[in-house]
Design a protein around this motif. Structure first.
Motif, PDB file in Angstrom:
ATOM      1  N   GLU A 198       0.823  -1.204   0.000  1.00 12.07           N
ATOM      2  CA  GLU A 198       0.000   0.000   0.000  1.00 12.07           C
ATOM      3  C   GLU A 198       0.859   1.258   0.000  1.00 12.07           C
ATOM      4  OE1 GLU A 198      -3.285   0.333  -0.371  1.00 12.07           O
ATOM      5  OE2 GLU A 198      -3.251  -1.822  -0.756  1.00 12.07           O
ATOM      6  N   VAL A 199       1.957   1.230   0.768  1.00 10.18           N
ATOM      7  CA  VAL A 199       2.857   2.386   0.799  1.00 10.18           C
ATOM      8  C   VAL A 199       3.484   2.610  -0.571  1.00 10.18           C
ATOM      9  CG1 VAL A 199       5.021   3.266   1.763  1.00 10.18           C
ATOM     10  CG2 VAL A 199       3.340   2.183   3.261  1.00 10.18           C
ATOM     11  N   ALA A 200       3.918   1.518  -1.214  1.00 10.55           N
ATOM     12  CA  ALA A 200       4.547   1.634  -2.539  1.00 10.55           C
ATOM     13  C   ALA A 200       3.548   2.126  -3.583  1.00 10.55           C
ATOM     14  CB  ALA A 200       5.136   0.292  -2.953  1.00 10.55           C
ATOM     15  N   LYS A 201       2.304   1.679  -3.502  1.00 12.47           N
ATOM     16  CA  LYS A 201       1.287   2.125  -4.458  1.00 12.47           C
ATOM     17  C   LYS A 201       0.988   3.607  -4.313  1.00 12.47           C
ATOM     18  CE  LYS A 201      -1.339  -2.126  -5.378  1.00 12.47           C
ATOM     19  NZ  LYS A 201      -2.651  -2.803  -5.227  1.00 12.47           N
ATOM     20  N   ASN A 202       1.008   4.102  -3.083  1.00 10.35           N
ATOM     21  CA  ASN A 202       0.663   5.500  -2.826  1.00 10.35           C
ATOM     22  C   ASN A 202       1.853   6.444  -2.970  1.00 10.35           C
ATOM     23  OD1 ASN A 202      -2.020   4.805  -2.214  1.00 10.35           O
ATOM     24  ND2 ASN A 202      -1.501   4.347  -0.094  1.00 10.35           N
ATOM     25  N   ILE A 208       9.325   6.034   0.497  1.00  7.67           N
ATOM     26  CA  ILE A 208       8.873   4.746   1.031  1.00  7.67           C
ATOM     27  C   ILE A 208       9.526   4.469   2.378  1.00  7.67           C
ATOM     28  CG2 ILE A 208       8.937   2.248   0.641  1.00  7.67           C
ATOM     29  CD1 ILE A 208       8.630   2.797  -2.336  1.00  7.67           C
ATOM     30  N   GLN A 209      10.823   4.735   2.508  1.00  4.24           N
ATOM     31  CA  GLN A 209      11.509   4.517   3.780  1.00  4.24           C
ATOM     32  C   GLN A 209      10.916   5.378   4.890  1.00  4.24           C
ATOM     33  OE1 GLN A 209      15.644   5.243   2.951  1.00  4.24           O
ATOM     34  NE2 GLN A 209      16.023   3.160   2.246  1.00  4.24           N
ATOM     35  N   THR A 210      10.590   6.620   4.567  1.00  3.49           N
ATOM     36  CA  THR A 210      10.017   7.521   5.575  1.00  3.49           C
ATOM     37  C   THR A 210       8.655   7.025   6.049  1.00  3.49           C
ATOM     38  OG1 THR A 210      11.166   9.402   4.560  1.00  3.49           O
ATOM     39  CG2 THR A 210       9.336   9.893   6.037  1.00  3.49           C
ATOM     40  N   LYS A 211       7.810   6.588   5.121  1.00  2.15           N
ATOM     41  CA  LYS A 211       6.478   6.107   5.492  1.00  2.15           C
ATOM     42  C   LYS A 211       6.533   4.779   6.235  1.00  2.15           C
ATOM     43  CE  LYS A 211       3.941   8.524   1.834  1.00  2.15           C
ATOM     44  NZ  LYS A 211       3.051   8.372   0.655  1.00  2.15           N
ATOM     45  N   LEU A 212       7.457   3.896   5.835  1.00  3.29           N
ATOM     46  CA  LEU A 212       7.570   2.607   6.527  1.00  3.29           C
ATOM     47  C   LEU A 212       8.095   2.779   7.944  1.00  3.29           C
ATOM     48  CD1 LEU A 212       8.981   0.194   3.775  1.00  3.29           C
ATOM     49  CD2 LEU A 212       6.650   0.370   4.636  1.00  3.29           C
TER      50      LEU A 212
END
Length: 466
Positions: free
Chosen positions: A110-114, A248-252
């Motif tokens: 989901e993070v990668a899609k957004n 992506i790293q920040t959101k994960l």
């Protein structure tokens, strides 16, 4: 279906030819069999004959075809020089517990899609058919006098059979496959009531030592460095892979991660990290080599330090040139910065060397550096302009491959321009400051020698008096 899609694609003036493979995917050099998949390889006309890039055209064509044909899922992949399809974005979620890996991989998906700039993001974790999951209770197993090896052997015979026995006749050898009769391995009740014989000869039902449950299992099991893993891949459009990776790293980092599960950044992110690391080492090595070479030529550690100040001034212009040209930092851009370390040093060398000669002839430091800057401005301007005009065709090129090679041209042009002007301002100031420090150190050293000489003279007079 493929014939209809081909007909629609050939209507685009950008398409030169295409060929289709049904039942496989992965590019022209790949032979991965996928019965429900077809792959259409499209070759576009020369870049000069079309107004859009291959990436933009692929997105436009995909959106148009997806709207025409409902049902099939369309994805777009770039083709590498080896003929295989490539996906720049690749994230691998791995861990010991496969269920936890799958749950966390769904969040990563989901993070990668957004993330801004990602398209066609997919996961390797696809649900397969219903399957029976057998979980053996070790305590009950021990009470019954059985071992995991014995139960595993019985289950293997029940589900797959055993062909260890051979039958020979007339010199020919035949396998004898032994398996349970009247046993439905897809029926939960049949599996639960499967009989197992203990060492004492008693019969035990499987449900007495294990729990049998029905659930959907994964269509494919993958491992990465011996750990259960799920791969998440995607394409990149409208943004750089490094910017997407940082997002992506920040959101994960804001999502709770199970213990023992981690994310490996593979694909272009991994290649970029490794390449940038090696080029950073090369950049540091180039700076040290330039400095040591000048130390040997000047026979001084101070004046080469003055020359080194021209290098950060060139990096300012290099980054500004990339920003104004709308280019991103790449491997070729970093290679251009490494080249700058040697090119821009000559500007300061011309000024410093001329000023040193005038100081040795008796001129004051301030007068010498002002005279050197004014006299050396013309050769510095001529050499830099010659380099800049020579690099313009590279920076302004628009042919095939211009996206990756034009960056090095803008880096060199920006770095040479900023170094040419800033060096004539900063270098004289640093030269005067360093000269004053050296003069002060020299005066202190002379004063120290004078004091030692006076002490020795007093000691000699006292000895003579005695």
């Amino acid at each position: 279906m493929c014939a209809k899609v081909e007909e629609q694609l050939m209507k685009y003036p950008e398409v030169e030819l295409l060929f289709t493979k049904v039942g496989s995917e992965g590019g022209s050099m790949s032979f991965n069999e996928t019965p429900n998949t077809a792959e259409i390889n499209v070759k576009l006309v020369d870049k000069k004959k079309r107004n859009v890039s291959s990436k933009v055209f692929s997105i436009q064509a995909k959106n148009a075809i997806s709207g025409m044909f409902g049902g099939p899922k369309f994805t777009v992949n770039e083709v590498s020089i080896m003929g295989t399809t490539t996906r720049p974005l690749e994230l691998i979620v791995r861990g010991n517990n496969y269920d936890e890996v799958r749950q966390y991989a769904a969040k990563v998906l989901e993070v990668a899609k957004n993330a801004q700039g990602t398209t066609d993001v997919e996961t390797s974790d696809e649900e397969g058919n219903m399957e029976l999951n057998i979980e053996i209770d070790r305590d009950k197993l021990a009470k019954m006098g059985l071992t995991l090896g014995e139960v595993g052997a019985e289950l293997r015979i029940a589900f797959a059979g055993d062909n260890n026995l051979k039958y020979k006749e007339s010199g020919e050898e035949y396998d004898i496959n032994i398996q349970l009769d009247e046993f439905n391995k897809k029926n939960k009740e049949d599996v639960e009531n499967m009989s197992l014989m203990t060492r004492t000869g008693s019969i035990v039902k499987l449900k007495q030592i294990a729990s049998v449950t029905e659930k959907k299992g994964p269509a494919m099991l993958t491992r990465y460095n011996k750990l259960s893993s799920v791969s998440i891949t995607g394409q990149v459009a409208g943004n750089t892979i490094s910017t997407i990776g940082e997002e992506i790293q920040t959101k994960l980092a804001e999502i709770d991660k199970p213990i023992g599960v981690d994310v490996v950044y593979a694909g272009d992110l991994e290649n970029q990290t490794e390449s940038f690391g090696s080029l950073l080492v090369a950049l540091i090595a180039s700076i040290l080599l330039v400095y040591l070479t000048m130390v040997a030529l000047y026979d001084s550690y101070a004046y080469p330090f003055v020359v080194m100040f021209s290098m950060p001034l060139s990096i300012i212009g290099a980054l500004l040139g990339l920003a104004l040209a709308g280019k991103s930092m790449s491997l070729f851009s970093i290679m251009g910065i490494i080249m700058l370390m040697g090119l821009v040093a000559k500007n300061a060398i011309l000024v410093v060397d001329f000023a040193n000669d005038m100081v040795e002839k008796g001129h004051k430091v301030y007068d010498a550096i002002v005279e050197a800057t004014s006299l050396r401005f013309r050769p510095i301007l001529m050499t830099n302009l010659a380099l800049i005009f020579g690099l313009l065709p590279l920076a302004l090129s628009s042919g095939a491959g211009a996206e990756w090679k034009s960056g090095i041209g803008w880096v060199l042009i920006g770095g040479l321009t900023s170094s040419m002007f800033l060096s004539l301002i900063i270098i004289p100031v640093i030269y005067v400051l360093v000269s004053k420090l050296l003069k002060k150190d020299k005066m202190n050293e002379q004063k120290h020698h004078k004091e030692i000489a006076e002490m020795e003279h007093i000691h000699t007079e006292m000895k003579s008096f005695n």
